[in-house]
Design a protein around this motif. Structure first.
Motif, PDB file in Angstrom:
ATOM      1  N   ASP A  40     -32.190 -31.498   4.573  1.00  0.00           N
ATOM      2  CA  ASP A  40     -31.343 -30.922   3.522  1.00  0.00           C
ATOM      3  C   ASP A  40     -29.969 -31.561   3.474  1.00  0.00           C
ATOM      4  N   THR A  41     -29.530 -32.141   4.594  1.00  0.00           N
ATOM      5  CA  THR A  41     -28.193 -32.728   4.644  1.00  0.00           C
ATOM      6  C   THR A  41     -28.169 -34.139   4.052  1.00  0.00           C
ATOM      7  N   LYS A  42     -29.311 -34.596   3.566  1.00  0.00           N
ATOM      8  CA  LYS A  42     -29.385 -35.948   3.011  1.00  0.00           C
ATOM      9  C   LYS A  42     -29.824 -35.901   1.548  1.00  0.00           C
ATOM     10  N   PRO A  43     -28.987 -35.331   0.687  1.00  0.00           N
ATOM     11  CA  PRO A  43     -29.365 -35.231  -0.722  1.00  0.00           C
ATOM     12  C   PRO A  43     -29.354 -36.597  -1.397  1.00  0.00           C
ATOM     13  N   VAL A  44     -30.105 -36.717  -2.465  1.00  0.00           N
ATOM     14  CA  VAL A  44     -30.139 -37.934  -3.255  1.00  0.00           C
ATOM     15  C   VAL A  44     -29.299 -37.705  -4.507  1.00  0.00           C
ATOM     16  N   PHE A  45     -28.478 -38.691  -4.858  1.00  0.00           N
ATOM     17  CA  PHE A  45     -27.624 -38.578  -6.040  1.00  0.00           C
ATOM     18  C   PHE A  45     -28.167 -39.467  -7.151  1.00  0.00           C
ATOM     19  N   SER A  99     -23.623 -26.622 -20.776  1.00  0.00           N
ATOM     20  CA  SER A  99     -24.056 -25.273 -21.144  1.00  0.00           C
ATOM     21  C   SER A  99     -24.497 -24.434 -19.943  1.00  0.00           C
ATOM     22  N   VAL A 100     -24.471 -25.014 -18.737  1.00  0.00           N
ATOM     23  CA  VAL A 100     -24.903 -24.282 -17.547  1.00  0.00           C
ATOM     24  C   VAL A 100     -23.854 -24.418 -16.452  1.00  0.00           C
ATOM     25  N   PHE A 101     -23.894 -23.479 -15.495  1.00  0.00           N
ATOM     26  CA  PHE A 101     -22.996 -23.553 -14.343  1.00  0.00           C
ATOM     27  C   PHE A 101     -23.735 -24.193 -13.183  1.00  0.00           C
ATOM     28  N   ILE A 102     -23.122 -25.211 -12.595  1.00  0.00           N
ATOM     29  CA  ILE A 102     -23.700 -25.888 -11.444  1.00  0.00           C
ATOM     30  C   ILE A 102     -22.725 -25.764 -10.279  1.00  0.00           C
ATOM     31  N   ASN A 103     -23.172 -25.172  -9.199  1.00  0.00           N
ATOM     32  CA  ASN A 103     -22.327 -25.010  -8.021  1.00  0.00           C
ATOM     33  C   ASN A 103     -22.271 -26.330  -7.245  1.00  0.00           C
ATOM     34  N   LEU A 104     -21.088 -26.936  -7.215  1.00  0.00           N
ATOM     35  CA  LEU A 104     -20.923 -28.216  -6.540  1.00  0.00           C
ATOM     36  C   LEU A 104     -20.209 -28.072  -5.201  1.00  0.00           C
ATOM     37  N   ASP A 105     -20.103 -26.836  -4.715  1.00  0.00           N
ATOM     38  CA  ASP A 105     -19.460 -26.616  -3.421  1.00  0.00           C
ATOM     39  C   ASP A 105     -20.369 -27.114  -2.299  1.00  0.00           C
ATOM     40  N   PRO A 106     -19.802 -27.777  -1.295  1.00  0.00           N
ATOM     41  CA  PRO A 106     -20.621 -28.214  -0.161  1.00  0.00           C
ATOM     42  C   PRO A 106     -21.063 -27.028   0.677  1.00  0.00           C
ATOM     43  N   THR A 107     -22.144 -27.200   1.404  1.00  0.00           N
ATOM     44  CA  THR A 107     -22.657 -26.172   2.314  1.00  0.00           C
ATOM     45  C   THR A 107     -22.459 -26.651   3.746  1.00  0.00           C
ATOM     46  N   LEU A 175     -18.417 -27.297  20.493  1.00  0.00           N
ATOM     47  CA  LEU A 175     -19.432 -27.023  19.474  1.00  0.00           C
ATOM     48  C   LEU A 175     -20.265 -28.263  19.158  1.00  0.00           C
ATOM     49  N   PRO A 176     -21.569 -28.105  18.955  1.00  0.00           N
ATOM     50  CA  PRO A 176     -22.390 -29.229  18.495  1.00  0.00           C
ATOM     51  C   PRO A 176     -22.078 -29.527  17.037  1.00  0.00           C
ATOM     52  N   LYS A 177     -22.598 -30.632  16.544  1.00  0.00           N
ATOM     53  CA  LYS A 177     -22.359 -30.997  15.149  1.00  0.00           C
ATOM     54  C   LYS A 177     -22.927 -29.941  14.200  1.00  0.00           C
ATOM     55  N   PHE A 178     -22.149 -29.621  13.173  1.00  0.00           N
ATOM     56  CA  PHE A 178     -22.620 -28.720  12.129  1.00  0.00           C
ATOM     57  C   PHE A 178     -23.501 -29.510  11.155  1.00  0.00           C
ATOM     58  N   ARG A 179     -24.201 -28.784  10.323  1.00  0.00           N
ATOM     59  CA  ARG A 179     -24.979 -29.421   9.260  1.00  0.00           C
ATOM     60  C   ARG A 179     -24.250 -29.224   7.944  1.00  0.00           C
ATOM     61  N   VAL A 180     -24.009 -30.316   7.255  1.00  0.00           N
ATOM     62  CA  VAL A 180     -23.220 -30.292   6.025  1.00  0.00           C
ATOM     63  C   VAL A 180     -24.031 -30.913   4.907  1.00  0.00           C
ATOM     64  N   ARG A 181     -24.069 -30.221   3.779  1.00  0.00           N
ATOM     65  CA  ARG A 181     -24.752 -30.769   2.607  1.00  0.00           C
ATOM     66  C   ARG A 181     -23.757 -30.830   1.458  1.00  0.00           C
ATOM     67  N   PHE A 182     -23.571 -32.026   0.893  1.00  0.00           N
ATOM     68  CA  PHE A 182     -22.653 -32.220  -0.220  1.00  0.00           C
ATOM     69  C   PHE A 182     -23.421 -32.273  -1.537  1.00  0.00           C
ATOM     70  N   ALA A 183     -22.836 -31.666  -2.553  1.00  0.00           N
ATOM     71  CA  ALA A 183     -23.439 -31.689  -3.883  1.00  0.00           C
ATOM     72  C   ALA A 183     -22.833 -32.786  -4.743  1.00  0.00           C
TER      73      ALA A 183
END
Length: 212
Positions: A40-45, A99-107, A175-183
């Protein structure tokens, strides 16, 4: 009837198949599941005529409108799909996106989710000798795009017990590395606040109050 090209997390494989003239009518959709996995942390753009567009999972692209497809890294180092289409089609896609809302906040989350973070803290915390009662300390950390943690700082009101503050900072640094997903393709550092609860060993607390 026009064929439809479905944008999903597996679009790379789909695009390769398309480029090889092996497009199928069957559609593969994989919804994001939480907690985040490594995949999930490796999205395709997706780029249309070299312009990135924030497409939804169920965005459908008419295959007849695609002139060419190329898989390569973008300027930010992300694996990306570059589609060449007509300018008119790009304008049509932009109108649909408006016309739509897209959440671009990172997780951003601890591997396994917040529940696992609490378990990790409980397993690794060292209660200072002689500590009495119950106290919660909040630690702010910087989470880098690769998930690494840095710059821990006590926020809000530090504990009056300096040993507690130092232990909270030690935990944050361990702390170990967190998992980050960018939109979005451009990535940046994230802010994260971790609550760390200290409890007197052997004491039982009910809603924060020590039981006699």
């Amino acid at each position: 009837m026009k064929k439809l090209f479905l944008i999903s997390l597996l679009i790379v494989q789909s695009c390769i198949a398309f480029a090889q003239n092996c497009c199928k009518n069957d559609t593969i959709v994989r919804e994001i599941q939480f907690p985040l996995t490594e995949q999930d942390t490796k999205p395709v753009f997706y780029y249309f005529n070299n312009e990135w567009l924030p497409l939804l999972y169920d965005t459908q692209i008419e295959t007849d409108s695609i002139h060419s497809v190329e898989i390569k890294n973008d300027e930010y180092g992300n694996r990306a799909v570059f589609l060449t289409v007509s300018p008119e089609y790009v304008a049509q896609l932009k109108d649909e996106l408006h016309s739509v809302f897209i959440n671009l906040d990172p997780t951003c989350e601890f591997p396994g989710g917040n529940g696992k973070l609490k378990e990790w803290i409980d397993e690794n915390i060292r209660i200072p000798e002689g500590f009495k009662g119950s106290e919660r300390v909040f630690v702010h950390v910087t989470v880098h795009p690769d998930g690494s943690i840095s710059d821990p700082k006590i926020v809000r009101r530090p504990s009056k017990n300096e040993a507690v503050n130092q232990e909270a900072l030690r935990l944050a640094n361990a702390l170990p590395k967190f998992r980050v997903r960018f939109a979005t393709p451009r990535k940046h550092n994230l802010n994260y606040v971790i609550p760390i609860t200290f409890k007197e060993p052997g004491a039982i607390f009910i809603r924060g109050v020590k039981s006699k």
